[in-house]
Design a protein around this motif. Sequence first.
Motif, short mmCIF file in Angstrom:
data_model
loop_
_atom_site.label_atom_id
_atom_site.label_comp_id
_atom_site.label_asym_id
_atom_site.label_seq_id
_atom_site.Cartn_x
_atom_site.Cartn_y
_atom_site.Cartn_z
N PHE A 139 -63.78 -5.20 -36.04
CA PHE A 139 -64.31 -4.38 -37.13
C PHE A 139 -65.23 -5.23 -37.99
N VAL A 140 -66.32 -4.62 -38.46
CA VAL A 140 -67.25 -5.28 -39.38
C VAL A 140 -67.62 -4.30 -40.48
N ILE A 184 -54.84 -5.43 -43.75
CA ILE A 184 -55.59 -4.71 -44.78
C ILE A 184 -56.33 -5.67 -45.70
N PHE A 185 -55.69 -6.79 -46.07
CA PHE A 185 -56.37 -7.80 -46.89
C PHE A 185 -57.60 -8.33 -46.17
N ALA A 186 -57.46 -8.56 -44.87
CA ALA A 186 -58.59 -9.06 -44.09
C ALA A 186 -59.71 -8.03 -44.05
N LEU A 187 -59.37 -6.77 -43.79
CA LEU A 187 -60.39 -5.72 -43.74
C LEU A 187 -61.11 -5.57 -45.08
N ILE A 191 -66.09 -6.01 -46.78
CA ILE A 191 -67.08 -5.30 -47.59
C ILE A 191 -67.92 -6.25 -48.44
N PRO A 192 -67.29 -7.16 -49.19
CA PRO A 192 -68.09 -8.09 -49.99
C PRO A 192 -68.68 -9.24 -49.18
N GLY A 193 -68.38 -9.31 -47.89
CA GLY A 193 -68.96 -10.34 -47.04
C GLY A 193 -68.25 -11.67 -47.07
N ARG A 194 -67.00 -11.70 -47.50
CA ARG A 194 -66.28 -12.98 -47.52
C ARG A 194 -65.95 -13.45 -46.10
N ILE A 195 -65.89 -12.51 -45.16
CA ILE A 195 -65.79 -12.83 -43.74
C ILE A 195 -66.71 -11.88 -42.98
N ASP A 196 -67.04 -12.25 -41.75
CA ASP A 196 -68.01 -11.46 -40.98
C ASP A 196 -67.35 -10.36 -40.16
N ALA A 197 -66.14 -10.62 -39.69
CA ALA A 197 -65.49 -9.65 -38.80
C ALA A 197 -63.97 -9.78 -38.92
#
Length: 271
Positions: A139-140, A184-187, A191-197
């Motif tokens: 998911f991204v 859920i925390f990862a997902l 949105i703010p771009g703290r991770i890519d996927a």
Amino acid sequence: MKKNTLFAIMILCTTLILLLAGCAKKEDSSNASATVKESEEDLKLVHDGKLTFAMSGLLKPLNYKDNGKLVGFDVEIGTEIAKRIGLEPNPVTNPWETILQGLKGNKYDVIIGSMTATEERLKQVDFSDPYYISGAQIFVAETNDTVQSKDDLGEKSVGVMQASTHKEVAETLSNDVKGYPSEIFALQDLIPGRIDAVITDKIVGVSAIKEQGMKIKTVDGVLNREEIAVAINKDHQALLDKINVAIAEIIEDGTYEKISMKWFGVNIMED
């Protein structure tokens, strides 16, 4: 006299015809009841006239309790299967860690609780045709166009739940894997771009989109295809055959897609 005699004969004939018709109707009804009873005996049901199907009741939106009533995707699929077979749906709960033991102990007829059909489980029970497809999914964020496939993850940051099997998958695809206490925390960090996927179970992600309105999207199909099916004892072939026919009918006539769209906003039979 002749008229009276003729009238009496006519009355007698009519009475005999009605009696014979009544007996035939009663016999037909008895035969039909016997056929139904014999058919149910072939199905080896725990409770006559009912399809009793088990789940944990703890997997929202798949199966959970709402004001004490079992609801969710699994419940609706199980209910539809039961109706197609001509049985009353009877959903029940059982702790997940002992759910297979409960099935083998004939506490219920089948398990319709989002169980993956695995080689290990096939040693104990049989499985129907799949009633949905799951597995690890990328998911991204909706606005992220830099990740088009799993091959784009090499130098991208990928979030996974700590100690999950998805972490092992992620580490084969990315050099920058970050663990989270919850999917859920990862997902939410997408949105703010703290991770890519994020790599998580397909159902977790599509549920977050449907239930929480997360602005995320899938990339590619599932990374490891998991077939979710109805579990049943090995000596219940007659019931298994009917369940497979019911699943096929539900998919073919569009009922399945309506149920899936209601709970997930997508058709989860598609991988």
